[in-house]
Design an enzyme around this catalytic site. Sequence first.
Site, mmCIF file in Angstrom:
data_model
loop_
_atom_site.group_PDB
_atom_site.id
_atom_site.type_symbol
_atom_site.label_atom_id
_atom_site.label_comp_id
_atom_site.label_asym_id
_atom_site.label_seq_id
_atom_site.Cartn_x
_atom_site.Cartn_y
_atom_site.Cartn_z
ATOM 1 N N ALA A 101 0.856 -1.185 0.000
ATOM 2 C CA ALA A 101 0.000 0.000 0.000
ATOM 3 C C ALA A 101 0.889 1.231 0.000
ATOM 4 C CB ALA A 101 -0.879 -0.014 1.245
ATOM 5 N N GLY A 144 0.724 -5.108 0.786
ATOM 6 C CA GLY A 144 -0.425 -5.208 -0.122
ATOM 7 C C GLY A 144 -0.060 -5.871 -1.442
ATOM 8 N N GLU A 147 -0.291 -9.463 -0.765
ATOM 9 C CA GLU A 147 -1.729 -9.753 -0.601
ATOM 10 C C GLU A 147 -2.433 -9.803 -1.959
ATOM 11 O OE1 GLU A 147 -2.125 -6.495 2.207
ATOM 12 O OE2 GLU A 147 -2.802 -7.902 3.738
ATOM 13 N N GLU A 167 4.382 -5.090 7.292
ATOM 14 C CA GLU A 167 3.587 -4.035 7.930
ATOM 15 C C GLU A 167 3.994 -3.801 9.374
ATOM 16 O OE1 GLU A 167 2.381 -6.467 6.036
ATOM 17 O OE2 GLU A 167 0.887 -5.677 4.642
HETATM 18 N N1 CAA Z 1 4.554 3.268 -0.508
HETATM 19 C C1 CAA Z 1 4.954 4.432 -1.046
HETATM 20 N N2 CAA Z 1 6.126 4.585 -1.668
HETATM 21 C C2 CAA Z 1 6.933 3.519 -1.741
HETATM 22 C C3 CAA Z 1 6.593 2.282 -1.212
HETATM 23 C C4 CAA Z 1 5.332 2.180 -0.577
HETATM 24 N N3 CAA Z 1 4.872 1.018 -0.073
HETATM 25 N N4 CAA Z 1 7.595 1.418 -1.428
HETATM 26 C C5 CAA Z 1 8.539 2.100 -2.093
HETATM 27 N N5 CAA Z 1 8.142 3.358 -2.284
HETATM 28 C C6 CAA Z 1 8.871 4.450 -2.961
HETATM 29 C C7 CAA Z 1 9.959 5.005 -2.077
HETATM 30 O O1 CAA Z 1 9.444 5.948 -1.158
HETATM 31 C C8 CAA Z 1 10.862 5.630 -3.110
HETATM 32 O O2 CAA Z 1 10.297 6.826 -3.541
HETATM 33 P P1 CAA Z 1 11.182 8.194 -3.519
HETATM 34 O O3 CAA Z 1 12.268 7.921 -4.510
HETATM 35 O O4 CAA Z 1 10.202 9.228 -3.948
HETATM 36 O O5 CAA Z 1 11.663 8.336 -2.145
HETATM 37 C C9 CAA Z 1 10.762 4.651 -4.275
HETATM 38 O O6 CAA Z 1 9.559 3.906 -4.072
HETATM 39 C C10 CAA Z 1 11.896 3.655 -4.334
HETATM 40 O O7 CAA Z 1 11.988 3.044 -3.065
HETATM 41 P P2 CAA Z 1 13.364 2.984 -2.223
HETATM 42 O O8 CAA Z 1 14.241 4.159 -2.537
HETATM 43 O O9 CAA Z 1 13.020 2.766 -0.803
HETATM 44 O O10 CAA Z 1 14.012 1.692 -2.894
HETATM 45 P P3 CAA Z 1 14.899 0.588 -2.193
HETATM 46 O O11 CAA Z 1 15.308 -0.346 -3.296
HETATM 47 O O12 CAA Z 1 15.957 1.197 -1.359
HETATM 48 O O13 CAA Z 1 13.913 -0.200 -1.199
HETATM 49 C C11 CAA Z 1 11.876 -1.328 -0.590
HETATM 50 C C12 CAA Z 1 12.813 -0.895 -1.731
HETATM 51 C C13 CAA Z 1 12.580 -2.369 0.287
HETATM 52 C C14 CAA Z 1 10.654 -1.948 -1.224
HETATM 53 C C15 CAA Z 1 11.504 -0.116 0.289
HETATM 54 O O14 CAA Z 1 11.045 0.915 -0.561
HETATM 55 C C16 CAA Z 1 10.408 -0.426 1.264
HETATM 56 O O15 CAA Z 1 10.682 -0.969 2.319
HETATM 57 N N6 CAA Z 1 9.158 -0.077 0.926
HETATM 58 C C17 CAA Z 1 8.033 -0.260 1.797
HETATM 59 C C18 CAA Z 1 7.554 -1.711 1.789
HETATM 60 C C19 CAA Z 1 6.416 -1.884 2.768
HETATM 61 O O16 CAA Z 1 6.553 -1.637 3.954
HETATM 62 N N7 CAA Z 1 5.256 -2.339 2.268
HETATM 63 C C20 CAA Z 1 4.071 -2.521 3.086
HETATM 64 C C21 CAA Z 1 3.198 -1.299 3.029
HETATM 65 S S1 CAA Z 1 1.861 -1.362 4.171
HETATM 66 C C22 CAA Z 1 0.683 -2.318 3.423
HETATM 67 O O17 CAA Z 1 0.858 -2.814 2.315
HETATM 68 C C23 CAA Z 1 -0.591 -2.533 4.212
HETATM 69 C C24 CAA Z 1 -1.542 -3.528 3.627
HETATM 70 O O18 CAA Z 1 -1.729 -4.586 4.142
HETATM 71 C C25 CAA Z 1 -2.323 -3.227 2.444
#
Ligand code: CAA
Length: 293
Positions: A101, A144, A147, A167
């Site tokens: 998400a 998500g 999921e 999460e």
């Molecule tokens: N939401 C919004 N933006 C996201 C994102 C997310 N889930 N995942 C990545 N991005 C964005 C980053 O913010 C970044 O944008 P900017 O360049 O504008 O800062 C871009 O994508 C690239 O990401 P990274 O620079 O972080 O890339 P990385 O290779 O260093 O890391 C990653 C990749 C490990 C996926 C890291 O981005 C990360 O940990 N993302 C979050 C993953 C996460 O926690 N997902 C769960 C979300 S909660 C959910 O999904 C609830 C549910 O049940 C529905």
Amino acid sequence: MAAARLLRGLLFRPWLLPPPGAPLRSSSTSSSSSGWEFLSVERRGREGSVAVVRLERPKALNALCEGLMSELGRALASLEAEASVAAIVLTGSERAFAAGADIKEMAPKSFQECLGGDFLGGWDRVARTRKPVIAAVNGLALGGGCELAMMCDVVYAGEGAQFGQPEILLGTIPGSGGTQRLTRAVGKSLAMEMVLSGARISAQQAQQAGLVSKVFPAERLLEEAVALGERIARNSKLVTAMAKEAVNTAFETTLAEGCRAERRLFHATFATQDRKEGMEAFVGKREPRFKDQ
Ligand code: CAA
């Protein structure tokens, strides 16, 4: 015959016709030319029977913002209404199927907004799709994203794919079926390990655990998913929908009730022309010609 007509009506529901402007008539559409902002839809396979829906929000690793999820819902509704589409492949990029998400969109939300607006309430649109949906997962399927993959009927993965429910690292829990579908797919111990620690698993581990049915080199993944879609497309769409419903019943009921539901659906296949054709073709030693009737 009446049962067949009823099932046909359910399969091609008129209220799922594309909303004005929804672009699914051409054989191949891309996000730039079609009006979609966050995805593209392309027809593959014989007579375009397999639709490939690709999530295309590369700068955010296909994070699932509300706009993307709303487009995905509209795309699936339109594809369900298109009689020539037999199967749908859902995929992302080589780097990310979807990173979850959209955290930036989610961060300012209050409890009242989440509850009042039923946040994530409509996200199970993929799971409610009546046509078979195959996830082709390369790269990251997190939160998500994982999921979403688990809502699909079959999950194929590229060798470098990773699955996770991180999460907990954000101070929340999976909200779109992660704790339920992951547990059913991989069992309690691994699901707990992933949900409580946020640890990811590889494509190979996901296959061993039953989350993924097959793993391919990344570059072959999409063609293999489309090939599966084509194999499904050779069968009766009507009976395929009944088979899908029967398997899905296994997740929602007791064994006895599930077997009863299966038997009723099995009986209902005898109301279709396709069941007759399939068995007559076998007896006559020829290929069946299914007409989805
Ligand atoms: N939401 C919004 N933006 C996201 C994102 C997310 N889930 N995942 C990545 N991005 C964005 C980053 O913010 C970044 O944008 P900017 O360049 O504008 O800062 C871009 O994508 C690239 O990401 P990274 O620079 O972080 O890339 P990385 O290779 O260093 O890391 C990653 C990749 C490990 C996926 C890291 O981005 C990360 O940990 N993302 C979050 C993953 C996460 O926690 N997902 C769960 C979300 S909660 C959910 O999904 C609830 C549910 O049940 C529905």
